[in-house]
Design an enzyme around this catalytic site. Sequence first.
Site, PDB file in Angstrom:
ATOM      1  N   HIS A  18     -38.545   2.068  -7.927  1.00 25.54           N
ATOM      2  CA  HIS A  18     -37.945   0.862  -8.499  1.00 25.54           C
ATOM      3  C   HIS A  18     -38.394   0.592  -9.936  1.00 25.54           C
ATOM      4  CE1 HIS A  18     -36.108  -0.640  -4.787  1.00 25.54           C
ATOM      5  NE2 HIS A  18     -37.162  -0.144  -4.166  1.00 25.54           N
ATOM      6  N   ILE A  75     -40.908   1.338  -2.203  1.00 28.99           N
ATOM      7  CA  ILE A  75     -40.861   0.354  -1.115  1.00 28.99           C
ATOM      8  C   ILE A  75     -40.021   0.925   0.027  1.00 28.99           C
ATOM      9  CG2 ILE A  75     -40.228  -2.011  -0.450  1.00 28.99           C
ATOM     10  CD1 ILE A  75     -42.373  -1.986  -2.562  1.00 28.99           C
ATOM     11  N   ARG A  76     -40.650   1.243   1.133  1.00 27.24           N
ATOM     12  CA  ARG A  76     -39.927   1.860   2.262  1.00 27.24           C
ATOM     13  C   ARG A  76     -38.944   2.887   1.703  1.00 27.24           C
ATOM     14  NH1 ARG A  76     -38.673  -0.252   7.309  1.00 27.24           N
ATOM     15  NH2 ARG A  76     -36.508  -0.109   6.764  1.00 27.24           N
ATOM     16  N   GLY A 135     -32.471  -2.546  -1.768  1.00 30.18           N
ATOM     17  CA  GLY A 135     -32.090  -3.444  -0.692  1.00 30.18           C
ATOM     18  C   GLY A 135     -31.986  -2.623   0.568  1.00 30.18           C
ATOM     19  N   GLU A 136     -31.116  -3.026   1.455  1.00 33.54           N
ATOM     20  CA  GLU A 136     -30.914  -2.279   2.684  1.00 33.54           C
ATOM     21  C   GLU A 136     -29.598  -1.519   2.596  1.00 33.54           C
ATOM     22  OE1 GLU A 136     -32.949  -1.609   5.074  1.00 33.54           O
ATOM     23  OE2 GLU A 136     -34.419  -2.668   3.869  1.00 33.54           O
ATOM     24  N   GLU A 195     -37.010  -1.213 -11.963  1.00 33.23           N
ATOM     25  CA  GLU A 195     -36.728  -2.623 -12.278  1.00 33.23           C
ATOM     26  C   GLU A 195     -37.858  -3.553 -11.828  1.00 33.23           C
ATOM     27  OE1 GLU A 195     -35.532  -0.947  -9.830  1.00 33.23           O
ATOM     28  OE2 GLU A 195     -34.979  -2.181  -8.111  1.00 33.23           O
ATOM     29  N   CYS A 200     -33.251   3.351  -5.136  1.00 37.40           N
ATOM     30  CA  CYS A 200     -33.576   3.218  -3.717  1.00 37.40           C
ATOM     31  C   CYS A 200     -32.322   3.165  -2.832  1.00 37.40           C
ATOM     32  CB  CYS A 200     -34.470   1.991  -3.523  1.00 37.40           C
ATOM     33  SG  CYS A 200     -35.398   2.021  -1.986  1.00 37.40           S
TER      34      CYS A 200
END
Lengths: 260, 184
Positions: B177, B140-141, B47-48, B179, B79
Amino acid sequence: MSDRQELNRNLAQMLKGGVIMDVGGVSRMSDPAMIKGIQNAVSIPVMAKCRIGHIAEARILEAIEIDYIDESEVLSPADDVRHIDKTKFNVPFVCGARDLGEALRRIGEGATMIRTKGEPGTGDVVQAVRHMRKMQSEIRKIVSLREDELYEAAKELAAPLDLVKYVHENGKLPVVNFAAGGVATPADAALMMELGAEGVFVGSGIFKSGDPAKRAAAIVQAVTNWQDSKLLAKLSENLGPAMVGINADEIETIMEERGK
Amino acid sequence: MQVGVLAVQGAFAEMEAYWREEGADVFEIRQLADLGRPMDLLALPGGESTVQGKLLNDLGLFDPIKKLILGGLPVFATCAGLILLAEKIDDPGRRDATRPEKWFGVLPVAVKRNAYGRQLGSFTTRGDFDGKHDFPMTFIRAPAITDVLSDEVKVLSTFGGKPTSVRWRNITAFTWHPELNATA
């Protein structure tokens, strides 16, 4: 599906349960210098709007490595019939949709995230509610069909058959689905989560209110704990004046009509 | 096994699906009352990290969760979760990089956020992970682990010569990730 599409759907998954704050202007794409300034100031993803069908604006936003493009009806459309072929881009797109057919057409064109269209700038949540309810009820209907009825359903929705089949099997869109348009209070955000949104967009609902920072923080918490009414009551206290609402049926340009 | 998944923001639904697949009973942690349940493992999803850190503080979850982690509760973090755990944020110039109240700061590694660039830098690859070969990895980022600050840290996978997942005491943490590929 391409690797890039998958990665772009994945990024939308990371945004779930969150609030996307819209600081952009209206009518045309924002100045790239301003967008770059924001990119340099924050570590969170930055999204920017391009006009519907404006391939060149989208290419410019891709060139400055925006994280997400909103091909948005809030800006004046550049093409009144066609949307951008988003499968030709590496950068991800979110598009607005008022019903399931519109959502699946946008996904077919390569959108990797969907939001309701609502009626932006009004502080009136009625359109977002209407679109989210309609989409969810159409999804439930597709799930209930026999497999041999999906062909006719795809024809009626004017949507790609493979995506209709996906909805039939999974009971949801193949991409993340947010609420946008008219969300102005923590209760509005909680309402949209209750109706099946996976997160919300806010814009003028925050920035045209009395205390944007406090209201933004309250809406962020409301999205996380939308099921806790006691907390929502606390979050709704003393937020200062909300934006002055305009009834969506009193405005002259109905933006949700742009781009079907 | 009872797995508590931090569900304040991000890809918590995917993390929940991952642990259900592993046969665990899963519950969400959205507020203080949720921490009252018996928990064998804490999962911190993607997430962020900035948003999650702020919500952890605003919701009063930060100190109690930090205490559980320091008390030895097994932690599985991906992440943004890794960023929240890292001892050092190697991110000069970002105004929130040096605010210790936002990060648990318990895992002896340094991380750099968005180390591969913006979304156009997101990618997938396959590689060795903890003795398994050809393991799918989705970035992802993603952050990168730029430094390992203790000999006790075991590196489980690498990309371009840098660690991408590590184990230290009760913590297993990933820059990618697992998951997302579990259900793919």
